[in-house]
Motif scaffolding. Structure first.
Motif, PDB file in Angstrom:
ATOM      1  N   ASN A   1     -58.886 -63.538  -5.602  1.00  0.00           N
ATOM      2  CA  ASN A   1     -58.526 -62.901  -6.859  1.00  0.00           C
ATOM      3  C   ASN A   1     -57.661 -63.866  -7.674  1.00  0.00           C
ATOM      4  OD1 ASN A   1     -59.521 -59.991  -6.230  1.00  0.00           O
ATOM      5  ND2 ASN A   1     -58.287 -60.543  -4.455  1.00  0.00           N
ATOM      6  N   VAL A   2     -57.633 -63.693  -8.999  1.00  0.00           N
ATOM      7  CA  VAL A   2     -56.981 -64.669  -9.872  1.00  0.00           C
ATOM      8  C   VAL A   2     -56.134 -63.966 -10.923  1.00  0.00           C
ATOM      9  CG1 VAL A   2     -57.340 -66.537 -11.541  1.00  0.00           C
ATOM     10  CG2 VAL A   2     -58.859 -66.329  -9.568  1.00  0.00           C
ATOM     11  N   ALA A   3     -54.884 -64.442 -11.093  1.00  0.00           N
ATOM     12  CA  ALA A   3     -54.038 -64.090 -12.242  1.00  0.00           C
ATOM     13  C   ALA A   3     -54.001 -65.307 -13.151  1.00  0.00           C
ATOM     14  CB  ALA A   3     -52.638 -63.701 -11.786  1.00  0.00           C
ATOM     15  N   GLU A   4     -54.597 -65.193 -14.326  1.00  0.00           N
ATOM     16  CA  GLU A   4     -54.858 -66.377 -15.140  1.00  0.00           C
ATOM     17  C   GLU A   4     -53.619 -66.934 -15.836  1.00  0.00           C
ATOM     18  OE1 GLU A   4     -59.550 -65.923 -16.307  1.00  0.00           O
ATOM     19  OE2 GLU A   4     -58.063 -65.084 -17.709  1.00  0.00           O
ATOM     20  N   GLN A   5     -52.644 -66.084 -16.225  1.00  0.00           N
ATOM     21  CA  GLN A   5     -51.513 -66.565 -17.013  1.00  0.00           C
ATOM     22  C   GLN A   5     -50.181 -66.498 -16.285  1.00  0.00           C
ATOM     23  OE1 GLN A   5     -51.279 -64.947 -21.014  1.00  0.00           O
ATOM     24  NE2 GLN A   5     -53.496 -64.728 -21.131  1.00  0.00           N
ATOM     25  N   ASP A   6     -49.967 -65.452 -15.495  1.00  0.00           N
ATOM     26  CA  ASP A   6     -48.665 -65.258 -14.868  1.00  0.00           C
ATOM     27  C   ASP A   6     -48.794 -65.089 -13.361  1.00  0.00           C
ATOM     28  OD1 ASP A   6     -47.221 -65.537 -17.223  1.00  0.00           O
ATOM     29  OD2 ASP A   6     -47.258 -63.407 -17.676  1.00  0.00           O
ATOM     30  N   GLY A   7     -47.927 -64.259 -12.759  1.00  0.00           N
ATOM     31  CA  GLY A   7     -47.776 -64.247 -11.323  1.00  0.00           C
ATOM     32  C   GLY A   7     -48.580 -63.189 -10.592  1.00  0.00           C
ATOM     33  N   GLY A   8     -48.725 -63.432  -9.289  1.00  0.00           N
ATOM     34  CA  GLY A   8     -49.386 -62.475  -8.407  1.00  0.00           C
ATOM     35  C   GLY A   8     -50.880 -62.601  -8.415  1.00  0.00           C
ATOM     36  N   GLY A   9     -51.410 -63.647  -7.779  1.00  0.00           N
ATOM     37  CA  GLY A   9     -52.859 -63.781  -7.696  1.00  0.00           C
ATOM     38  C   GLY A   9     -53.490 -62.602  -6.996  1.00  0.00           C
ATOM     39  N   ALA A  10     -52.828 -62.106  -5.937  1.00  0.00           N
ATOM     40  CA  ALA A  10     -53.281 -60.896  -5.244  1.00  0.00           C
ATOM     41  C   ALA A  10     -52.493 -59.683  -5.732  1.00  0.00           C
ATOM     42  CB  ALA A  10     -53.144 -61.056  -3.741  1.00  0.00           C
ATOM     43  N   LEU A  11     -51.159 -59.711  -5.585  1.00  0.00           N
ATOM     44  CA  LEU A  11     -50.325 -58.552  -5.926  1.00  0.00           C
ATOM     45  C   LEU A  11     -49.160 -58.958  -6.818  1.00  0.00           C
ATOM     46  CD1 LEU A  11     -50.937 -58.214  -2.484  1.00  0.00           C
ATOM     47  CD2 LEU A  11     -50.311 -55.929  -3.205  1.00  0.00           C
ATOM     48  N   ASN A  12     -48.951 -58.202  -7.884  1.00  0.00           N
ATOM     49  CA  ASN A  12     -47.763 -58.329  -8.720  1.00  0.00           C
ATOM     50  C   ASN A  12     -46.951 -57.058  -8.519  1.00  0.00           C
ATOM     51  OD1 ASN A  12     -46.178 -57.900 -11.371  1.00  0.00           O
ATOM     52  ND2 ASN A  12     -46.852 -60.021 -11.528  1.00  0.00           N
ATOM     53  N   ILE A  13     -45.732 -57.176  -7.942  1.00  0.00           N
ATOM     54  CA  ILE A  13     -44.977 -56.028  -7.448  1.00  0.00           C
ATOM     55  C   ILE A  13     -43.644 -55.923  -8.174  1.00  0.00           C
ATOM     56  CG2 ILE A  13     -43.940 -54.991  -5.391  1.00  0.00           C
ATOM     57  CD1 ILE A  13     -45.919 -56.671  -3.727  1.00  0.00           C
TER      58      ILE A  13
ATOM     59  N   GLY B   1     -50.148 -65.189  -3.365  1.00  0.00           N
ATOM     60  CA  GLY B   1     -50.301 -63.984  -2.563  1.00  0.00           C
ATOM     61  C   GLY B   1     -49.569 -62.805  -3.164  1.00  0.00           C
ATOM     62  N   MET B   2     -48.262 -62.968  -3.445  1.00  0.00           N
ATOM     63  CA  MET B   2     -47.452 -61.891  -4.021  1.00  0.00           C
ATOM     64  C   MET B   2     -46.420 -62.463  -4.976  1.00  0.00           C
ATOM     65  SD  MET B   2     -46.456 -59.164  -1.020  1.00  0.00           S
ATOM     66  CE  MET B   2     -45.528 -60.356  -0.041  1.00  0.00           C
ATOM     67  N   TRP B   3     -46.197 -61.751  -6.072  1.00  0.00           N
ATOM     68  CA  TRP B   3     -45.088 -62.007  -6.978  1.00  0.00           C
ATOM     69  C   TRP B   3     -44.219 -60.764  -7.003  1.00  0.00           C
ATOM     70  CZ3 TRP B   3     -42.883 -59.821 -11.264  1.00  0.00           C
ATOM     71  CH2 TRP B   3     -42.075 -60.628 -12.068  1.00  0.00           C
ATOM     72  N   LEU B   4     -42.898 -60.935  -6.764  1.00  0.00           N
ATOM     73  CA  LEU B   4     -41.966 -59.811  -6.766  1.00  0.00           C
ATOM     74  C   LEU B   4     -40.922 -60.022  -7.853  1.00  0.00           C
ATOM     75  CD1 LEU B   4     -42.742 -60.409  -3.502  1.00  0.00           C
ATOM     76  CD2 LEU B   4     -41.391 -58.327  -3.279  1.00  0.00           C
ATOM     77  N   GLY B   5     -40.792 -59.046  -8.743  1.00  0.00           N
ATOM     78  CA  GLY B   5     -39.856 -59.145  -9.848  1.00  0.00           C
ATOM     79  C   GLY B   5     -38.568 -58.382  -9.593  1.00  0.00           C
ATOM     80  N   ASP B   6     -37.769 -58.201 -10.666  1.00  0.00           N
ATOM     81  CA  ASP B   6     -36.530 -57.444 -10.561  1.00  0.00           C
ATOM     82  C   ASP B   6     -36.418 -56.451 -11.706  1.00  0.00           C
ATOM     83  OD1 ASP B   6     -35.926 -59.087 -12.697  1.00  0.00           O
ATOM     84  OD2 ASP B   6     -34.315 -60.169 -11.690  1.00  0.00           O
ATOM     85  N   PHE B   7     -35.502 -55.522 -11.581  1.00  0.00           N
ATOM     86  CA  PHE B   7     -35.368 -54.445 -12.545  1.00  0.00           C
ATOM     87  C   PHE B   7     -33.961 -53.859 -12.423  1.00  0.00           C
ATOM     88  CE2 PHE B   7     -37.353 -53.028  -8.647  1.00  0.00           C
ATOM     89  CZ  PHE B   7     -36.559 -51.969  -8.241  1.00  0.00           C
ATOM     90  N   TYR B   8     -33.621 -52.965 -13.343  1.00  0.00           N
ATOM     91  CA  TYR B   8     -32.311 -52.317 -13.319  1.00  0.00           C
ATOM     92  C   TYR B   8     -32.431 -50.902 -12.747  1.00  0.00           C
ATOM     93  CZ  TYR B   8     -30.285 -56.053 -16.077  1.00  0.00           C
ATOM     94  OH  TYR B   8     -29.820 -57.277 -16.504  1.00  0.00           O
ATOM     95  N   LEU B   9     -31.681 -50.636 -11.696  1.00  0.00           N
ATOM     96  CA  LEU B   9     -31.552 -49.303 -11.122  1.00  0.00           C
ATOM     97  C   LEU B   9     -30.175 -49.249 -10.469  1.00  0.00           C
ATOM     98  CD1 LEU B   9     -32.830 -46.547 -10.418  1.00  0.00           C
ATOM     99  CD2 LEU B   9     -33.598 -47.558  -8.280  1.00  0.00           C
ATOM    100  N   ASN B  10     -29.205 -48.674 -11.193  1.00  0.00           N
ATOM    101  CA  ASN B  10     -27.811 -48.723 -10.737  1.00  0.00           C
ATOM    102  C   ASN B  10     -27.367 -50.168 -10.529  1.00  0.00           C
ATOM    103  OD1 ASN B  10     -27.729 -45.848 -10.625  1.00  0.00           O
ATOM    104  ND2 ASN B  10     -28.710 -45.919  -8.602  1.00  0.00           N
ATOM    105  N   GLY B  11     -27.708 -50.988 -11.477  1.00  0.00           N
ATOM    106  CA  GLY B  11     -27.453 -52.411 -11.369  1.00  0.00           C
ATOM    107  C   GLY B  11     -28.743 -53.172 -11.144  1.00  0.00           C
ATOM    108  N   LYS B  12     -28.639 -54.476 -11.031  1.00  0.00           N
ATOM    109  CA  LYS B  12     -29.826 -55.307 -10.859  1.00  0.00           C
ATOM    110  C   LYS B  12     -30.382 -55.142  -9.449  1.00  0.00           C
ATOM    111  CE  LYS B  12     -32.151 -58.628 -13.083  1.00  0.00           C
ATOM    112  NZ  LYS B  12     -32.737 -58.472 -14.418  1.00  0.00           N
ATOM    113  N   GLN B  13     -31.699 -55.041  -9.350  1.00  0.00           N
ATOM    114  CA  GLN B  13     -32.337 -54.861  -8.054  1.00  0.00           C
ATOM    115  C   GLN B  13     -33.652 -55.614  -8.030  1.00  0.00           C
ATOM    116  OE1 GLN B  13     -32.380 -50.814  -6.733  1.00  0.00           O
ATOM    117  NE2 GLN B  13     -33.930 -51.149  -5.157  1.00  0.00           N
ATOM    118  N   GLY B  14     -33.988 -56.202  -6.880  1.00  0.00           N
ATOM    119  CA  GLY B  14     -35.240 -56.910  -6.729  1.00  0.00           C
ATOM    120  C   GLY B  14     -36.266 -56.076  -5.993  1.00  0.00           C
ATOM    121  N   ALA B  15     -37.531 -56.217  -6.358  1.00  0.00           N
ATOM    122  CA  ALA B  15     -38.605 -55.485  -5.685  1.00  0.00           C
ATOM    123  C   ALA B  15     -38.647 -55.861  -4.201  1.00  0.00           C
ATOM    124  CB  ALA B  15     -39.937 -55.784  -6.346  1.00  0.00           C
TER     125      ALA B  15
END
Length: 417
Positions: free
Chosen positions: A307-319, A351-365
């Motif tokens: 599988n292919v992600a052409e511009q950004d991250g996560g060729g298989a999974l973007n989480i 294989g996998m790209w894991l991002g971050d987000f805000y939930l009671n402060g900064k948190q990573g996937a």
């Protein structure tokens, strides 16, 4: 959700349970009329051993009960000494004896799990019959010409069964139903110009191929999401989706080439289990070549390759977002190999790209990986790396995890396998 559909006049009639083509009494041999001798061998001896000679089982005199001609008495009938119980000569111990690892229990290698081992369907199909069957919880059944017609008519608890063939339809599921095909490669769904849109609390989709889909232009996204399947999220509304024995191949979308799981970091999100499936050859124009995850997922005994992600991250999974702890999202006994992502800060993670987000402060996937294959050797490696994490503007790249690995990722850090 308001939609306009063609009105199809159809009376529900009670047909009773849908019949297999074998009506000889349940033994799955369909060549005798012995009224259910139970052995599947085409004779009328009722000896129970399936070999057609009427002897106690295997042609030896040891009385070990396993039917394989050796004297080990391991019970499985495959001529090895592993004693795994399934008779197929491997050591997976899935119990069905057909040489695959789906564990569907019927031993015929077709993946429909109908339990009889004869390789036919669990529902009736024929030239002069409409190819889609809707069965209600009271066993009343009716036939429809299209998947969309049957799904539209299905109430909660309905079962929609699809005969072998090719179907070019965009379908919205907004009731708690099960959709069952005749098996991957037999029921082939081509949702050209769309996808299967799941907008209900409890849905199962199994035993079919989805190919050629182009995703859903859903609210909150700048382009189509989920080339084959889109799972919608509703704030603070739990949802559970099971995708079983599917082949998702050659689909394309803006994000989530094969599957898009909507969601966020607040409130309940959909929980999607993908089991015994193959997800291959899908493309995302931006990220998540196979799967884009904003909800939660569990990938079990599934192959995700090429599988292919052409511009950004996560060729298989973007989480991201919904995967808040290592228990929320998982990959178990699966293959994630030879997937490709673009390179860059918000890319990588073949294989996998894991991002971050805000939930009671900064948190990573977060995610837990157990006994899975991320590629060993050039022909299997994910490119440009296996796992890439982004947390509070800090990045980490993990390559060469290899085969049979177990590890966790959380807040931008992955453990060693």
């Amino acid at each position: 959700m308001n939609r306009t559909w063609p009105i199809i006049a159809c009376c529900l009639v009670s047909l009773g349970p849908l019949a297999c083509s074998d009506s000889s009494g349940g033994e799955a041999d369909s060549t005798d009329t012995s009224g259910g001798d139970g052995d599947g061998d085409g004779d009328t001896t009722g000896d129970g051993d399936g070999d057609g000679d009427g002897d106690p089982g295997d042609g030896d005199t040891t009385g070990d009960g396993d039917g394989d001609g050796d004297t080990t008495g391991d019970g499985d009938g495959d001529g090895d000494t592993t004693g795994d119980g399934d008779g197929d000569g491997d050591t997976t111990g899935d119990g069905d004896g057909d040489g695959d690892t789906t564990g569907d229990g019927d031993g015929d290698g077709d993946g429909d799990g109908d339990g009889d081992g004869d390789g036919d369907l669990a529902f009736e199909c024929g030239e002069n019959l409409d190819p889609v069957i809707l069965t209600l919880q009271n066993n009343d059944s009716a036939r429809y010409p299209t998947i969309a017609d049957a799904v539209f008519a299905a109430p909660d608890g309905g079962l929609v069964q699809i005969c072998p063939g090719n179907y070019d339809e965009f379908v919205v599921v907004d009731d708690n139903i099960e959709i069952q095909g005749a098996g991957p490669g037999q029921t082939i769904w081509e949702p050209t110009g769309g996808a299967l849109f799941i907008d209900a609390a409890d849905v199962t989709v199994r035993d079919l191929t989805i190919t050629g889909g182009t995703g859903v232009d859903a609210p909150g996204y700048n382009g189509a999401c989920g080339g084959a399947i889109f799972v919608e999220a509703v704030f603070n509304t739990p949802r559970s989706v099971l995708l079983s024995n599917l082949e998702l191949t050659d689909n394309m979308a803006w994000i989530g080439g094969a599957l898009c799981i909507a969601g966020g970091s607040n409130g309940s999100v959909p929980v999607v289990t993908i089991e015994d499936s193959v997800i291959t050859g899908n493309t995302a124009e931006v990220e998540g070549g196979a799967i884009y995850v904003a909800g939660q997922f569990h990938l079990v005994n599934t192959v995700v390759t090429d599988n292919v992600a052409e511009q950004d991250g996560g060729g298989a999974l973007n989480i991201n977002y919904g995967c808040r702890t290592v228990d929320d999202c998982s990959i178990t006994n699966s293959v994630v190999q030879n997937n490709t992502a673009a390179a860059g800060m918000y890319a990588n993670g073949g294989g996998m790209w894991l991002g971050d987000f805000y939930l009671n402060g900064k948190q990573g996937a977060a995610v837990t990986v157990t006994n899975s294959d991320f590629g060993f050797g050039f022909g299997e490696e994910n490119q440009p790396d296996d796992v890439f994490t982004l947390f509070d503007l800090m990045t980490e790249s993990y390559g060469f995890y290899g085969n049979g690995v177990s590890f966790t990722c959380e807040d931008g850090v992955c453990t060693d396998p």
